[in-house]
Design a protein around this motif. Structure first.
Motif, PDB file in Angstrom:
ATOM      1  N   HIS A  16       0.827  -1.207   0.000  1.00  0.00           N
ATOM      2  CA  HIS A  16       0.000   0.000   0.000  1.00  0.00           C
ATOM      3  C   HIS A  16       0.858   1.251   0.000  1.00  0.00           C
ATOM      4  CE1 HIS A  16      -1.843  -3.190   2.646  1.00  0.00           C
ATOM      5  NE2 HIS A  16      -2.707  -3.151   1.645  1.00  0.00           N
ATOM      6  N   PRO A  17       0.366   2.347  -0.586  1.00  0.00           N
ATOM      7  CA  PRO A  17       1.113   3.607  -0.559  1.00  0.00           C
ATOM      8  C   PRO A  17       1.192   4.190   0.839  1.00  0.00           C
ATOM      9  CG  PRO A  17      -1.047   3.939  -1.546  1.00  0.00           C
ATOM     10  CD  PRO A  17      -0.887   2.458  -1.364  1.00  0.00           C
ATOM     11  N   ALA A  18       2.266   4.892   1.126  1.00  0.00           N
ATOM     12  CA  ALA A  18       2.515   5.408   2.470  1.00  0.00           C
ATOM     13  C   ALA A  18       1.460   6.419   2.918  1.00  0.00           C
ATOM     14  CB  ALA A  18       3.906   6.045   2.536  1.00  0.00           C
ATOM     15  N   HIS A  19       0.886   7.183   1.982  1.00  0.00           N
ATOM     16  CA  HIS A  19      -0.033   8.250   2.394  1.00  0.00           C
ATOM     17  C   HIS A  19      -1.385   7.746   2.893  1.00  0.00           C
ATOM     18  CE1 HIS A  19      -0.505   7.883  -2.087  1.00  0.00           C
ATOM     19  NE2 HIS A  19      -1.764   7.786  -1.732  1.00  0.00           N
ATOM     20  N   TYR A  20      -1.701   6.474   2.681  1.00  0.00           N
ATOM     21  CA  TYR A  20      -2.975   5.953   3.194  1.00  0.00           C
ATOM     22  C   TYR A  20      -3.043   6.063   4.716  1.00  0.00           C
ATOM     23  CZ  TYR A  20      -4.586   3.893  -1.247  1.00  0.00           C
ATOM     24  OH  TYR A  20      -5.037   3.695  -2.533  1.00  0.00           O
ATOM     25  N   ARG A  21      -1.901   5.911   5.365  1.00  0.00           N
ATOM     26  CA  ARG A  21      -1.902   5.950   6.835  1.00  0.00           C
ATOM     27  C   ARG A  21      -2.468   7.270   7.350  1.00  0.00           C
ATOM     28  NH1 ARG A  21       3.187   4.768  10.952  1.00  0.00           N
ATOM     29  NH2 ARG A  21       1.977   5.024  12.877  1.00  0.00           N
ATOM     30  N   GLY A  22      -1.995   8.383   6.803  1.00  0.00           N
ATOM     31  CA  GLY A  22      -2.458   9.688   7.254  1.00  0.00           C
ATOM     32  C   GLY A  22      -3.950   9.884   7.018  1.00  0.00           C
ATOM     33  N   TRP A  23      -4.450   9.399   5.902  1.00  0.00           N
ATOM     34  CA  TRP A  23      -5.871   9.547   5.598  1.00  0.00           C
ATOM     35  C   TRP A  23      -6.735   8.749   6.568  1.00  0.00           C
ATOM     36  CZ3 TRP A  23      -5.572   8.706  -0.449  1.00  0.00           C
ATOM     37  CH2 TRP A  23      -4.870   9.773  -1.008  1.00  0.00           C
ATOM     38  N   ILE A  24      -6.279   7.564   6.945  1.00  0.00           N
ATOM     39  CA  ILE A  24      -7.030   6.747   7.901  1.00  0.00           C
ATOM     40  C   ILE A  24      -6.985   7.372   9.289  1.00  0.00           C
ATOM     41  CG2 ILE A  24      -7.045   4.505   9.089  1.00  0.00           C
ATOM     42  CD1 ILE A  24      -6.109   3.258   6.422  1.00  0.00           C
ATOM     43  N   GLU A  25      -5.798   7.801   9.704  1.00  0.00           N
ATOM     44  CA  GLU A  25      -5.662   8.403  11.039  1.00  0.00           C
ATOM     45  C   GLU A  25      -6.444   9.717  11.142  1.00  0.00           C
ATOM     46  OE1 GLU A  25      -1.341   6.632  12.505  1.00  0.00           O
ATOM     47  OE2 GLU A  25      -1.402   8.558  11.456  1.00  0.00           O
ATOM     48  N   SER A  26      -6.500  10.481  10.080  1.00  0.00           N
ATOM     49  CA  SER A  26      -7.224  11.762  10.128  1.00  0.00           C
ATOM     50  C   SER A  26      -8.730  11.579  10.208  1.00  0.00           C
ATOM     51  CB  SER A  26      -6.872  12.623   8.906  1.00  0.00           C
ATOM     52  OG  SER A  26      -7.344  12.032   7.704  1.00  0.00           O
ATOM     53  N   TYR A  27      -9.199  10.341  10.043  1.00  0.00           N
ATOM     54  CA  TYR A  27     -10.634  10.058  10.198  1.00  0.00           C
ATOM     55  C   TYR A  27     -10.929   9.430  11.563  1.00  0.00           C
ATOM     56  CZ  TYR A  27     -15.345   9.467   8.317  1.00  0.00           C
ATOM     57  OH  TYR A  27     -16.703   9.573   8.085  1.00  0.00           O
ATOM     58  N   GLY A  28      -9.967   9.533  12.467  1.00  0.00           N
ATOM     59  CA  GLY A  28     -10.212   9.121  13.846  1.00  0.00           C
ATOM     60  C   GLY A  28      -9.713   7.752  14.226  1.00  0.00           C
ATOM     61  N   TYR A  29      -8.906   7.144  13.399  1.00  0.00           N
ATOM     62  CA  TYR A  29      -8.395   5.806  13.688  1.00  0.00           C
ATOM     63  C   TYR A  29      -7.044   5.873  14.399  1.00  0.00           C
ATOM     64  CZ  TYR A  29     -12.005   3.608  10.853  1.00  0.00           C
ATOM     65  OH  TYR A  29     -13.216   3.167  10.369  1.00  0.00           O
ATOM     66  N   ALA A  30      -6.804   4.890  15.259  1.00  0.00           N
ATOM     67  CA  ALA A  30      -5.522   4.763  15.952  1.00  0.00           C
ATOM     68  C   ALA A  30      -5.008   3.337  15.789  1.00  0.00           C
ATOM     69  CB  ALA A  30      -5.680   5.094  17.438  1.00  0.00           C
ATOM     70  N   ALA A  31      -3.704   3.177  15.866  1.00  0.00           N
ATOM     71  CA  ALA A  31      -3.103   1.851  15.703  1.00  0.00           C
ATOM     72  C   ALA A  31      -3.558   0.925  16.821  1.00  0.00           C
ATOM     73  CB  ALA A  31      -1.591   1.963  15.692  1.00  0.00           C
ATOM     74  N   ALA A  32      -4.011  -0.268  16.431  1.00  0.00           N
ATOM     75  CA  ALA A  32      -4.390  -1.291  17.402  1.00  0.00           C
ATOM     76  C   ALA A  32      -3.300  -2.347  17.548  1.00  0.00           C
ATOM     77  CB  ALA A  32      -5.702  -1.967  16.988  1.00  0.00           C
ATOM     78  N   LYS A  33      -2.628  -2.673  16.445  1.00  0.00           N
ATOM     79  CA  LYS A  33      -1.605  -3.713  16.492  1.00  0.00           C
ATOM     80  C   LYS A  33      -0.669  -3.565  15.296  1.00  0.00           C
ATOM     81  CE  LYS A  33      -1.648  -6.432  19.148  1.00  0.00           C
ATOM     82  NZ  LYS A  33      -0.969  -6.543  20.468  1.00  0.00           N
ATOM     83  N   SER A  34       0.611  -3.820  15.541  1.00  0.00           N
ATOM     84  CA  SER A  34       1.608  -3.844  14.469  1.00  0.00           C
ATOM     85  C   SER A  34       1.980  -5.287  14.139  1.00  0.00           C
ATOM     86  CB  SER A  34       2.872  -3.084  14.871  1.00  0.00           C
ATOM     87  OG  SER A  34       2.645  -1.695  14.895  1.00  0.00           O
ATOM     88  N   LEU A  35       2.098  -5.555  12.864  1.00  0.00           N
ATOM     89  CA  LEU A  35       2.493  -6.867  12.360  1.00  0.00           C
ATOM     90  C   LEU A  35       3.807  -6.682  11.603  1.00  0.00           C
ATOM     91  CD1 LEU A  35      -0.970  -7.799  10.789  1.00  0.00           C
ATOM     92  CD2 LEU A  35      -0.255  -8.074  13.167  1.00  0.00           C
TER      93      LEU A  35
END
Length: 387
Positions: free
Chosen positions: A159-178
Motif C-alpha cells: 500500500h502507498p505510504a499516504h494511506y496511513r495519514g488519511w485513515i488516522e485523520s478520520y479518527g483511527y488509531a493503531a491497534a496492532k503492528s504486524l
C-alpha cells in the motif's frame, strides 16, 4: 458543484460489480512502484460469497466511490461471526466489525469510503471497527506503513505510504503492528543456534520430518489442528472452519514443496509445524498477473521447480502445552534450520522472509532476532469506536 459534492459512494452488487471492485483495486495497485500484479480470477474468488468459505461465517458489503462517473476508490465492510465470539482482549470480540480492500484517490474520497463502511457496520449493530483487514485475518491484514521500497512476497499486501495519514485523520488509531523479517538464507545460523539444533537432533524424543504430500488431506488436518491450538490465545485469532481447511488445502497444494515444510513430533505426536512458500510473486511479476496467452506456461514451469525463489515462512505454530518452554524454541530452531538448508541447497534460494509476526509476540520476535533476521516491513491494523 464541488468535487466533494460530486463524490458518490455506491454499494456493489452482482457479478459485474465484483469484477469492477477488483479491477479498481488492480488499477490503484498498478500505480505503485514494486507492486506485483496478482491473478484477477483469484482476486475475484476472494470477494465472491459463492466461492470463498470465509463467507460461511461472515457477511460483507463492498462499496465503490465515483467522481463524475469515474471510479476513484473502493472499500469493504464486513463482519465475521466467529470473530465476534472471540474475547475482546484478543482484538475482536462482540461488536467488532472490519473494513478492508481500501483504496482512494484522495483524502476526501478516503473519508467518504470509511464513512460508508462505518455506516453499514453501525446498521449491522457493530460498536467498533478494525482495519484494513482484507478480508479474513488469515488473508491480508494491516496497512503497509514501512517497506514500500521493495516488492511484497507471496500473500502480502502492498500500500502507498499516504494511506496511513488519511485513515488516522478520520479518527483511527493503531491497534496492532504486524512485522515481517528479512533473512539471508545462504548463511549458516549463529553458533549458539547451531548448538541448540544439534542438541535437539541428539534427543530421541524429537523428530523433525517434512510434510508428506502423498497423504495430503491428513497432513493438512494435522497442521490446522496445531495452528488452531497454538494461535488460540493470539491477538486477532479466528479459528479455521472445516470448509476453510479444505479450501486452503486445495489452494496451497501446488506451492507446497516437501523439503520446505516441516512437522515436529515429540514422543511420536505432532506438536509443531512450519510452512514455507516459494515466492510466486517473482513469476507473477514476469507475466504481469496474466495467464494468457503465455503466462500459464511460465507459471507451470515455475511450479515444477522454483529455482532461486525467495522463501516466505507465513505460518508456524507450537502447541499451547509447550508454550514458554525451552523445547518450543528448540523445535522452532530445528525446523527453520532444516528449511534454510533445503531452500539454499536444493532450490538455490538466497533470501527468506518470516512473518507476519505480532510485534508483542516475544517468543517469535526473540527467534527472529536470534537467527540474525531484520525487520523489513511493518503493517498496522487500525481501530476506531463507532459512536
Amino acid at each position: 458543484m464541488s468535487e466533494e459534492q460530486n463524490l458518490v459512494v455506491e454499494p456493489v452488487s452482482g457479478k459485474h460489480g465484483l469484477g469492477e471492485f477488483v479491477d479498481i483495486g488492480r488499477a490503484f495497485a498498478a500505480r505503485e512502484p514494486h507492486n506485483v500484479p496478482q491473478l484477477r480470477s483469484e482476486q475475484i474468488e476472494l470477494v465472491d460469497p459463492g466461492k470463498n468459505p470465509f463467507f460461511g461465517h461472515a457477511r460483507a458489503q463492498l462499496f465503490v466511490a465515483r467522481r463524475g462517473g469515474k471510479p476513484v476508490g473502493r472499500i469493504s465492510a464486513h463482519i465475521d461471526e466467529l470473530a465476534l465470539k472471540m474475547p475482546a482482549e484478543q482484538g475482536f470480540g462482540p461488536g467488532a466489525g472490519m473494513f478492508g480492500y481500501f483504496d482512494a484517490e484522495d483524502e476526501a474520497t478516503a473519508h467518504a469510503l470509511l464513512g460508508a463502511a462505518e455506516g453499514w457496520l453501525r446498521k449491522e449493530g457493530m460498536s467498533r471497527v478494525l482495519g484494513p483487514i482484507s478480508m479474513s485475518i488469515w488473508e491480508e491484514p494491516g496497512l503497509l506503513v514501512r517497506g514500500q521500497d521493495h516488492a511484497p512476497m507471496i500473500m502480502m499486501g502492498h500500500h502507498p505510504a499516504h494511506y496511513r495519514g488519511w485513515i488516522e485523520s478520520y479518527g483511527y488509531a493503531a491497534a496492532k503492528s504486524l512485522l515481517t523479517y528479512d533473512l539471508d538464507v545462504s548463511k549458516e545460523f549463529p553458533p549458539l543456534i547451531q548448538r541448540i539444533v544439534k542438541s535437539g537432533e541428539r534427543n530421541e524424543r524429537i523428530k523433525i520430518r517434512p510434510v508428506d504430500k502423498s497423504r495430503w488431506d491428513e497432513e493438512v488436518a494435522v497442521v490446522l489442528d496445531i495452528l488452531n491450538d497454538a494461535w488460540s490465545k493470539n491477538w486477532g485469532f479466528v479459528p479455521f472452519t472445516p470448509a476453510e481447511v479444505a479450501y486452503a488445502g486445495k489452494k496451497l497444494r501446488p506451492i507446497i514443496f516437501e523439503p520446505l515444510n516441516m512437522v515436529a513430533e515429540l514422543d511420536g505426536e505432532p506438536v509443531a509445524f512450519m510452512l514455507t512458500f516459494p515466492d510466486i510473486n517473482r513469476v507473477l511479476a514476469r507475466i504481469k498477473g496474466k495467464l494468457f496467452p503465455f503466462g500459464w506456461f511460465h507459471l507451470l514451469r515455475w511450479l515444477r521447480f522454483p529455482k532461486g525463489a525467495g522463501m516466505r515462512v507465513p505460518l508456524m505454530g507450537v502447541k499451547k502445552e509447550l508454550h514458554n518452554s525451552r523445547v518450543a524454541s528448540q523445535l522452532a530452531f530445528m525446523m527453520i534450520s532444516q528449511i534454510r538448508k533445503n531452500a539454499a541447497g536444493i532450490y538455490g534460494s538466497k533470501r527468506g522472509e518470516i512473518g507476519w509476526i505480532l510485534d508483542d509476540n516475544q517468543g517469535m520476535v526473540a527467534i527472529a532476532d536470534a537467527i540474525d533476521s531484520k525487520i523489513n516491513r511493518e503493517y498496522i491494523v487500525f481501530e476506531k469506536r463507532l459512536g
